[in-house]
Design a protein around this motif. Structure first.
Motif, PDB file in Angstrom:
ATOM      1  N   TYR A   1      59.424  55.197  79.163  1.00 37.25           N
ATOM      2  CA  TYR A   1      58.696  54.082  78.544  1.00 37.25           C
ATOM      3  C   TYR A   1      57.332  54.550  78.027  1.00 37.25           C
ATOM      4  CZ  TYR A   1      61.943  50.393  79.992  1.00 37.25           C
ATOM      5  OH  TYR A   1      63.039  49.582  80.128  1.00 37.25           O
TER       6      TYR A   1
ATOM      7  N   VAL B   1      66.312  53.708  76.342  1.00 39.32           N
ATOM      8  CA  VAL B   1      65.144  52.835  76.298  1.00 39.32           C
ATOM      9  C   VAL B   1      64.897  52.451  74.850  1.00 39.32           C
ATOM     10  CG1 VAL B   1      62.656  52.674  76.712  1.00 39.32           C
ATOM     11  CG2 VAL B   1      64.131  53.840  78.381  1.00 39.32           C
TER      12      VAL B   1
ATOM     13  N   PHE C   1      62.385  50.048  72.257  1.00 36.72           N
ATOM     14  CA  PHE C   1      61.090  49.385  72.195  1.00 36.72           C
ATOM     15  C   PHE C   1      60.866  48.894  70.765  1.00 36.72           C
ATOM     16  CE2 PHE C   1      57.163  49.714  75.005  1.00 36.72           C
ATOM     17  CZ  PHE C   1      56.516  48.650  74.403  1.00 36.72           C
TER      18      PHE C   1
END
Length: 157
Positions: free
Chosen positions: A109, A144, A146
């Motif tokens: 992250y 991940v 985003f």
């Protein structure tokens, strides 16, 4: 660990999820229950998973998490029991894959967030992670995602 990060364009995707406030030590149990409930509800509705299971996590003041866990699905689901309709957002999304212990996902992250800033972009929504492997795999793969936009297009405070 170094992360390869890319920018992908995703279509908005309907999803079926279960939401709850969960203590850090209860996340694994919650995910298993949530995924099972979603699969049961989706199957009863004649829908199909349209991708791997995912989770979104928002920290709470008490050290726990507001968790949303489920599956992208083939069509808009009907809400039943704890299973609710949701949407994984479309648009530009910074993406990487973490290989290894879930406890080390924070590094992925941070790498994606740093990449977004370095590329002249800004976050435009809440991140989520997708689980590519079954529980118990020695080095599980977790994607991940985003959401982001060019900084010039980001809303100004």
């Amino acid at each position: 660990m170094g992360y390869e990060i890319d920018l992908v364009e995703l279509p908005a995707q309907p999803a079926a999820v279960v939401r709850a406030r969960v203590g850090h030590d209860g996340i694994g149990d919650f995910l298993g229950q949530a995924f099972s409930e979603v699969m049961s509800s989706v199957g009863e509705q004649g829908l199909h998973p349209a991708g791997p299971p995912f989770g979104r996590y928002r920290p709470t003041e008490d050290g726990g998490w507001d968790v949303e866990a489920g599956f992208p699905v083939s069509a808009e689901p009907t809400e039943t029991g704890r299973v609710q309709a949701a949407t994984l957002p479309g648009g530009s999304v910074a993406h990487t894959t973490h290989v290894g212990d879930y406890g080390d996902l924070g590094a992925a992250y941070r790498a994606v967030a740093d990449w977004i800033v370095a590329e002249g972009m800004a976050p435009s929504g809440e991140p989520w992670e997708c689980y590519l492997d079954e529980p118990g795999v020695a080095n599980p793969r977790t994607e991940v995602y985003f959401p982001c936009v060019l900084r010039a297009l980001a809303p100004q405070d």
